[in-house]
Write an enzyme that holds these catalytic residues in place. Sequence first.
Site, PDB file in Angstrom:
ATOM      1  N   HIS A  12      34.857  47.323  34.021  1.00  0.00           N
ATOM      2  CA  HIS A  12      33.501  47.894  34.093  1.00  0.00           C
ATOM      3  C   HIS A  12      32.387  46.852  34.013  1.00  0.00           C
ATOM      4  O   HIS A  12      31.253  47.144  34.330  1.00  0.00           O
ATOM      5  CB  HIS A  12      33.312  48.930  32.986  1.00  0.00           C
ATOM      6  CG  HIS A  12      33.304  48.338  31.609  1.00  0.00           C
ATOM      7  ND1 HIS A  12      34.445  47.834  31.020  1.00  0.00           N
ATOM      8  CD2 HIS A  12      32.299  48.144  30.719  1.00  0.00           C
ATOM      9  CE1 HIS A  12      34.134  47.378  29.826  1.00  0.00           C
ATOM     10  NE2 HIS A  12      32.846  47.548  29.616  1.00  0.00           N
ATOM     11  N   ARG A  13      32.713  45.643  33.570  1.00  0.00           N
ATOM     12  CA  ARG A  13      31.655  44.632  33.447  1.00  0.00           C
ATOM     13  C   ARG A  13      31.501  43.797  34.711  1.00  0.00           C
ATOM     14  O   ARG A  13      30.543  43.052  34.859  1.00  0.00           O
ATOM     15  CB  ARG A  13      31.947  43.715  32.260  1.00  0.00           C
ATOM     16  CG  ARG A  13      31.944  44.506  30.957  1.00  0.00           C
ATOM     17  CD  ARG A  13      32.265  43.624  29.809  1.00  0.00           C
ATOM     18  NE  ARG A  13      31.281  42.546  29.713  1.00  0.00           N
ATOM     19  CZ  ARG A  13      31.151  41.748  28.673  1.00  0.00           C
ATOM     20  NH1 ARG A  13      31.958  41.901  27.650  1.00  0.00           N
ATOM     21  NH2 ARG A  13      30.259  40.801  28.656  1.00  0.00           N
ATOM     22  N   GLY A  14      32.431  43.922  35.610  1.00  0.00           N
ATOM     23  CA  GLY A  14      32.391  43.133  36.844  1.00  0.00           C
ATOM     24  C   GLY A  14      31.440  43.725  37.870  1.00  0.00           C
ATOM     25  O   GLY A  14      30.828  44.780  37.653  1.00  0.00           O
ATOM     26  N   VAL A  16      32.048  45.087  40.864  1.00  0.00           N
ATOM     27  CA  VAL A  16      32.454  46.371  41.441  1.00  0.00           C
ATOM     28  C   VAL A  16      32.481  47.463  40.371  1.00  0.00           C
ATOM     29  O   VAL A  16      31.924  48.545  40.550  1.00  0.00           O
ATOM     30  CB  VAL A  16      33.841  46.236  42.125  1.00  0.00           C
ATOM     31  CG1 VAL A  16      34.368  47.591  42.547  1.00  0.00           C
ATOM     32  CG2 VAL A  16      33.732  45.306  43.324  1.00  0.00           C
ATOM     33  N   CYS A 110      41.266  40.067  52.510  1.00  0.00           N
ATOM     34  CA  CYS A 110      42.059  38.841  52.707  1.00  0.00           C
ATOM     35  C   CYS A 110      43.559  39.112  52.698  1.00  0.00           C
ATOM     36  O   CYS A 110      44.356  38.209  52.900  1.00  0.00           O
ATOM     37  CB  CYS A 110      41.708  37.791  51.664  1.00  0.00           C
ATOM     38  SG  CYS A 110      42.264  38.229  50.031  1.00  0.00           S
ATOM     39  N   PRO A 164      38.177  46.772  50.536  1.00  0.00           N
ATOM     40  CA  PRO A 164      36.809  46.424  50.912  1.00  0.00           C
ATOM     41  C   PRO A 164      36.701  45.072  51.606  1.00  0.00           C
ATOM     42  O   PRO A 164      37.527  44.181  51.380  1.00  0.00           O
ATOM     43  CB  PRO A 164      36.047  46.380  49.584  1.00  0.00           C
ATOM     44  CG  PRO A 164      37.067  46.388  48.517  1.00  0.00           C
ATOM     45  CD  PRO A 164      38.425  46.604  49.114  1.00  0.00           C
ATOM     46  N   THR A 165      35.687  44.930  52.414  1.00  0.00           N
ATOM     47  CA  THR A 165      35.360  43.677  53.046  1.00  0.00           C
ATOM     48  C   THR A 165      34.697  42.750  52.015  1.00  0.00           C
ATOM     49  O   THR A 165      34.652  43.082  50.833  1.00  0.00           O
ATOM     50  CB  THR A 165      34.435  43.973  54.243  1.00  0.00           C
ATOM     51  OG1 THR A 165      34.365  42.839  55.062  1.00  0.00           O
ATOM     52  CG2 THR A 165      33.039  44.388  53.805  1.00  0.00           C
ATOM     53  N   HIS A 180      31.653  33.498  45.183  1.00  0.00           N
ATOM     54  CA  HIS A 180      31.749  33.751  46.619  1.00  0.00           C
ATOM     55  C   HIS A 180      30.473  33.246  47.289  1.00  0.00           C
ATOM     56  O   HIS A 180      29.476  32.946  46.624  1.00  0.00           O
ATOM     57  CB  HIS A 180      31.945  35.243  46.887  1.00  0.00           C
ATOM     58  CG  HIS A 180      33.322  35.715  46.555  1.00  0.00           C
ATOM     59  ND1 HIS A 180      33.611  36.350  45.370  1.00  0.00           N
ATOM     60  CD2 HIS A 180      34.484  35.620  47.231  1.00  0.00           C
ATOM     61  CE1 HIS A 180      34.904  36.632  45.352  1.00  0.00           C
ATOM     62  NE2 HIS A 180      35.463  36.198  46.462  1.00  0.00           N
ATOM     63  N   ARG A 210      31.705  36.512  58.597  1.00  0.00           N
ATOM     64  CA  ARG A 210      32.084  37.405  57.498  1.00  0.00           C
ATOM     65  C   ARG A 210      31.261  38.685  57.586  1.00  0.00           C
ATOM     66  O   ARG A 210      30.104  38.681  58.003  1.00  0.00           O
ATOM     67  CB  ARG A 210      31.817  36.758  56.124  1.00  0.00           C
ATOM     68  CG  ARG A 210      32.702  35.576  55.784  1.00  0.00           C
ATOM     69  CD  ARG A 210      34.143  35.976  55.524  1.00  0.00           C
ATOM     70  NE  ARG A 210      34.954  34.842  55.096  1.00  0.00           N
ATOM     71  CZ  ARG A 210      35.588  34.008  55.929  1.00  0.00           C
ATOM     72  NH1 ARG A 210      35.520  34.189  57.227  1.00  0.00           N
ATOM     73  NH2 ARG A 210      36.301  33.007  55.445  1.00  0.00           N
TER      74      ARG A 210
HETATM   75  P1  GDP Z   1      36.355  34.041  51.702  1.00  0.00           P
HETATM   76  O1  GDP Z   1      35.843  35.149  52.571  1.00  0.00           O
HETATM   77  O2  GDP Z   1      37.575  34.424  50.956  1.00  0.00           O
HETATM   78  O3  GDP Z   1      36.533  32.790  52.488  1.00  0.00           O
HETATM   79  O4  GDP Z   1      35.287  33.857  50.561  1.00  0.00           O
HETATM   80  P2  GDP Z   1      34.005  32.965  50.214  1.00  0.00           P
HETATM   81  O5  GDP Z   1      32.886  33.916  49.970  1.00  0.00           O
HETATM   82  O6  GDP Z   1      34.363  32.069  49.093  1.00  0.00           O
HETATM   83  O7  GDP Z   1      33.686  32.046  51.472  1.00  0.00           O
HETATM   84  C1  GDP Z   1      33.227  32.531  52.702  1.00  0.00           C
HETATM   85  C2  GDP Z   1      32.844  31.413  53.619  1.00  0.00           C
HETATM   86  O8  GDP Z   1      31.628  30.810  53.132  1.00  0.00           O
HETATM   87  C3  GDP Z   1      33.841  30.256  53.754  1.00  0.00           C
HETATM   88  O9  GDP Z   1      33.886  29.854  55.100  1.00  0.00           O
HETATM   89  C4  GDP Z   1      33.218  29.155  52.895  1.00  0.00           C
HETATM   90  O10 GDP Z   1      33.575  27.853  53.323  1.00  0.00           O
HETATM   91  C5  GDP Z   1      31.736  29.414  53.147  1.00  0.00           C
HETATM   92  N1  GDP Z   1      30.841  28.847  52.115  1.00  0.00           N
HETATM   93  C6  GDP Z   1      29.753  28.070  52.362  1.00  0.00           C
HETATM   94  N2  GDP Z   1      29.176  27.673  51.231  1.00  0.00           N
HETATM   95  C7  GDP Z   1      29.881  28.226  50.217  1.00  0.00           C
HETATM   96  C8  GDP Z   1      29.752  28.171  48.789  1.00  0.00           C
HETATM   97  O11 GDP Z   1      28.881  27.520  48.212  1.00  0.00           O
HETATM   98  N3  GDP Z   1      30.659  28.905  48.070  1.00  0.00           N
HETATM   99  C9  GDP Z   1      31.638  29.638  48.689  1.00  0.00           C
HETATM  100  N4  GDP Z   1      32.490  30.346  47.920  1.00  0.00           N
HETATM  101  N5  GDP Z   1      31.802  29.676  50.020  1.00  0.00           N
HETATM  102  C10 GDP Z   1      30.938  28.981  50.777  1.00  0.00           C
END
Ligand code: GDP
Length: 313
Positions: A12-14, A16, A110, A164-165, A180, A210
């Site tokens: 619950h603290r995260g 989502v 993923c 989820p995406t 992320h 993405r």
């Molecule tokens: P993914 O969807 O599992 O790859 O999750 P991420 O959110 O960690 O990364 C998404 C994309 O964003 C990847 O191509 C990363 O290389 C790019 N990216 C660019 N800058 C960053 C950053 O500062 N942190 C993260 N996590 N990803 C980054």
Amino acid sequence: MNPNAAIFVAGHRGMVGSAIVRLLKKEGFHNILTAKRSECDLTRQQQVEAWFNHHGVDYVILAAARVGGIHANNTRGAEFVYQNLAIQTNVIHSAYQNGVKGLMFLGSSCIYPRDCPQPIKEEYLLTGPLEATNESYAIAKIAGLKMVEAYNKQYGTGYLTLMPTNLYGPNDNFDPDSSHVLAALIRKLSDARDSSEKVVKVWGTGMPRREFLLSDDLAEACLFCMRRNIGYSMVNVGSGEEVTIRELAELVAQTVGFRGQIEFDSRMPDGTPRKLLDSSRINAAGWQARTPLREGLRRLYEWYLDRNGGKAA
Ligand code: GDP
């Protein structure tokens, strides 16, 4: 669903879990059960069993997980596979033993093969090799969704996995190393604006694509699916809104008011080139994401400023 139903939101603290709790409260559910780690460590089987034995749980939403961005996934695979397998195994089995009416498990996009056709349909699962940077996490999540399927098949339970995406929202992790991308960029670019930096380096080539979904929209999808029989044990949940990392970085720069230059650091991994979900199962049932990326980003940035006592650009 009865507003008196006892709904256990694990995690619950995260990002989502907190979005789900906000929505359940707004919708008038007043018997929401949560457990702090000090009360019940979900990686410990005995603690989870004892917790379920002492609480009458009707529904479980399993949003607890060890999560992280590409760098954390790539370098801490042992923690990701161990903790996620433990949490989901303990919670799903205890929920079953206690005869809950419903359970929802949350996966991630993923889990699909790295090079699968786009948009990704649920049936593409296990048709090819996984993306190496998040293999441990994906393997754990695949085990979880297969566990849900096996329980449904053997025991006749109607449990559901939502896939989820890429997500973003309040209570996300903003740590530059383990977050992320969207939270990472908000932090990086707003810090760069504050210190008047001229150039910011963003990981990877900027080319991967993405799809992003706001956690509050995912919470609505969860409740939507809890309230009806969706007819599947696994359902993708995406927004349909896809951008390149370069486009995302530009959008974040506009939102936070960073006017310097963005450069890409191709020594850092890109991960999967693309992972756009085909969400036609849930869309056909009547659910659509409601928040455009630009608006969700603005809302998250306001939340971030509020949290950090910062000022808007
Ligand atoms: P993914 O969807 O599992 O790859 O999750 P991420 O959110 O960690 O990364 C998404 C994309 O964003 C990847 O191509 C990363 O290389 C790019 N990216 C660019 N800058 C960053 C950053 O500062 N942190 C993260 N996590 N990803 C980054």
